[in-house]
Motif scaffolding. Structure first.
Motif, short mmCIF file in Angstrom:
data_model
loop_
_atom_site.label_atom_id
_atom_site.label_comp_id
_atom_site.label_asym_id
_atom_site.label_seq_id
_atom_site.Cartn_x
_atom_site.Cartn_y
_atom_site.Cartn_z
N LEU A 197 9.90 2.98 -15.16
CA LEU A 197 9.28 1.86 -15.86
C LEU A 197 7.76 1.99 -15.87
N LEU A 198 7.19 2.36 -14.74
CA LEU A 198 5.74 2.54 -14.66
C LEU A 198 5.29 3.71 -15.52
N TYR A 199 6.09 4.77 -15.56
CA TYR A 199 5.75 5.92 -16.40
C TYR A 199 5.73 5.52 -17.87
N LEU A 200 6.72 4.74 -18.30
CA LEU A 200 6.77 4.27 -19.69
C LEU A 200 5.59 3.37 -19.99
N ALA A 201 5.29 2.46 -19.07
CA ALA A 201 4.17 1.54 -19.28
C ALA A 201 2.85 2.29 -19.37
N ASP A 202 2.66 3.26 -18.49
CA ASP A 202 1.42 4.03 -18.48
C ASP A 202 1.27 4.87 -19.73
N SER A 203 2.38 5.36 -20.25
CA SER A 203 2.34 6.25 -21.42
C SER A 203 2.14 5.49 -22.72
N LEU A 204 2.85 4.36 -22.87
CA LEU A 204 2.86 3.66 -24.15
C LEU A 204 2.06 2.37 -24.20
N TYR A 205 1.84 1.78 -23.02
CA TYR A 205 1.17 0.47 -22.99
C TYR A 205 0.05 0.47 -21.95
N PRO A 206 -1.02 1.20 -22.20
CA PRO A 206 -2.12 1.30 -21.22
C PRO A 206 -2.68 -0.08 -20.86
N GLY A 207 -2.94 -0.24 -19.58
CA GLY A 207 -3.53 -1.49 -19.11
C GLY A 207 -2.52 -2.52 -18.66
N GLY A 249 10.86 1.16 5.49
CA GLY A 249 10.45 2.39 4.82
C GLY A 249 11.44 2.82 3.76
N ILE A 250 12.74 2.72 4.07
CA ILE A 250 13.77 3.06 3.09
C ILE A 250 13.65 2.17 1.86
N TYR A 251 13.43 0.90 2.10
CA TYR A 251 13.35 -0.04 0.98
C TYR A 251 12.13 0.24 0.10
N VAL A 252 11.00 0.51 0.72
CA VAL A 252 9.78 0.79 -0.05
C VAL A 252 9.96 2.03 -0.91
N VAL A 253 10.53 3.08 -0.34
CA VAL A 253 10.76 4.32 -1.10
C VAL A 253 11.76 4.07 -2.23
N ALA A 254 12.83 3.29 -1.94
CA ALA A 254 13.81 2.98 -2.98
C ALA A 254 13.17 2.22 -4.13
N GLU A 255 12.31 1.26 -3.80
CA GLU A 255 11.60 0.50 -4.84
C GLU A 255 10.71 1.42 -5.66
N ALA A 256 10.01 2.32 -4.99
CA ALA A 256 9.11 3.24 -5.69
C ALA A 256 9.88 4.11 -6.68
N LEU A 257 11.05 4.57 -6.27
CA LEU A 257 11.86 5.43 -7.14
C LEU A 257 12.40 4.65 -8.34
N ILE A 258 12.85 3.41 -8.10
CA ILE A 258 13.41 2.62 -9.19
C ILE A 258 12.32 2.17 -10.16
N PHE A 259 11.11 1.99 -9.66
CA PHE A 259 9.98 1.58 -10.50
C PHE A 259 9.40 2.74 -11.29
N VAL A 300 0.84 -1.20 0.00
CA VAL A 300 0.00 0.00 0.00
C VAL A 300 0.88 1.25 0.00
N ALA A 301 1.92 1.27 0.84
CA ALA A 301 2.81 2.42 0.91
C ALA A 301 3.52 2.64 -0.43
N PHE A 302 3.94 1.55 -1.06
CA PHE A 302 4.57 1.64 -2.38
C PHE A 302 3.62 2.27 -3.39
N THR A 303 2.36 1.84 -3.36
CA THR A 303 1.36 2.37 -4.27
C THR A 303 1.11 3.86 -4.03
N VAL A 304 1.05 4.23 -2.77
CA VAL A 304 0.83 5.64 -2.42
C VAL A 304 1.99 6.51 -2.89
N VAL A 305 3.21 6.03 -2.67
CA VAL A 305 4.38 6.80 -3.10
C VAL A 305 4.40 6.94 -4.62
N GLU A 306 4.09 5.86 -5.33
CA GLU A 306 4.05 5.93 -6.79
C GLU A 306 2.98 6.92 -7.25
N TYR A 307 1.83 6.88 -6.63
CA TYR A 307 0.75 7.81 -6.98
C TYR A 307 1.21 9.25 -6.79
#
Length: 231
Positions: A107-117, A94-104, A35-42
């Protein structure tokens, strides 16, 4: 932080009530981490930071990002395992979750932009895979600790392949993504087995961190596989 004065007692050697409480706490913290990862990504997407991170990564070498992430992940995992105080364990998670969110983020931005769904589809596929693998361990009660050495060597080999692809400029391709999904599945089996058999009773935060890392690894390569299939 300091080492244990005496070896910690594995959760498998405690009472049924203690094991049940440990497992409940571990998976509750895993859910909270997701959930925290999702919130940070959002927040990264809404603020425009995800786009900025994507542009930064596109203009630099992915190898540096990968190495920085490995350092942070290693430090966070070690801190969670060795810290005697709960606040330090939570800090590591917490450090790990934030690090994962930053590294993702790129990739998530590219997927959302070019490959919806693909993000939703990859998340669902990862959830199904994680649930099935978790069920295997819980139903069979098998100890998969024998996989440790093989997983270490396979992980090192995968890292070397990634570094080589960055240095020499070749694509690892679909087969590598499939292989890494299988590897992530094996890591989930191994980590889940450790949760049932080997973690000390007070290390449920560290256990959640290890499971979260395995889930994130599987999600990363499932998403890459789905993106590749849409090209």
């Amino acid at each position: 932080m300091r080492e244990f004065d005496t070896p910690p007692i594995p959760i498998s050697q405690t009472t049924v009530a203690a094991r049940s409480a440990f497992i409940t706490r571990t998976y509750a913290h895993l859910f909270a981490a997701i959930v925290a990862f999702t919130v940070v990504e959002y927040a990264l997407f809404v603020s425009g930071a995800a786009a900025a991170i994507f542009e930064l990564v596109a203009a630099t070498n992915w190898l540096f990002v990968l190495l920085a992430f490995i350092v942070v992940a290693t430090v966070a995992s070690s801190m969670a395992h060795r810290a005697l105080s709960q606040p330090l364990q939570y800090l590591a998670l917490g450090i790990y979750v934030v690090a994962e969110a930053l590294i993702f983020a790129p990739l998530l931005y590219l997927a959302d932009s070019l490959y919806p769904g693909t993000i939703v589809a990859a998340a669902f596929a990862t959830l199904v895979g994680f649930t099935a693998l978790t069920a295997i361990v819980f139903v069979t009660r098998k100890d998969f600790s024998f996989m440790r050495t093989a997983l270490i060597w396979i992980g090192v080999g995968a890292l070397l392949a990634i570094v080589a692809s960055v240095v020499f400029g070749f694509q690892l391709g679909t087969l590598f993504s499939i292989a890494m999904i299988v590897f992530a599945g094996a890591v989930i089996l191994y980590n889940t087995s450790n949760v049932l058999h080997h973690f000390p009773e007070d290390r449920y935060v560290a256990a959640a961190l290890e499971l979260f890392a395995a889930v994130a690894l599987m999600f990363w390569y499932v998403l890459r596989l789905f993106m590749g299939s849409r090209r």
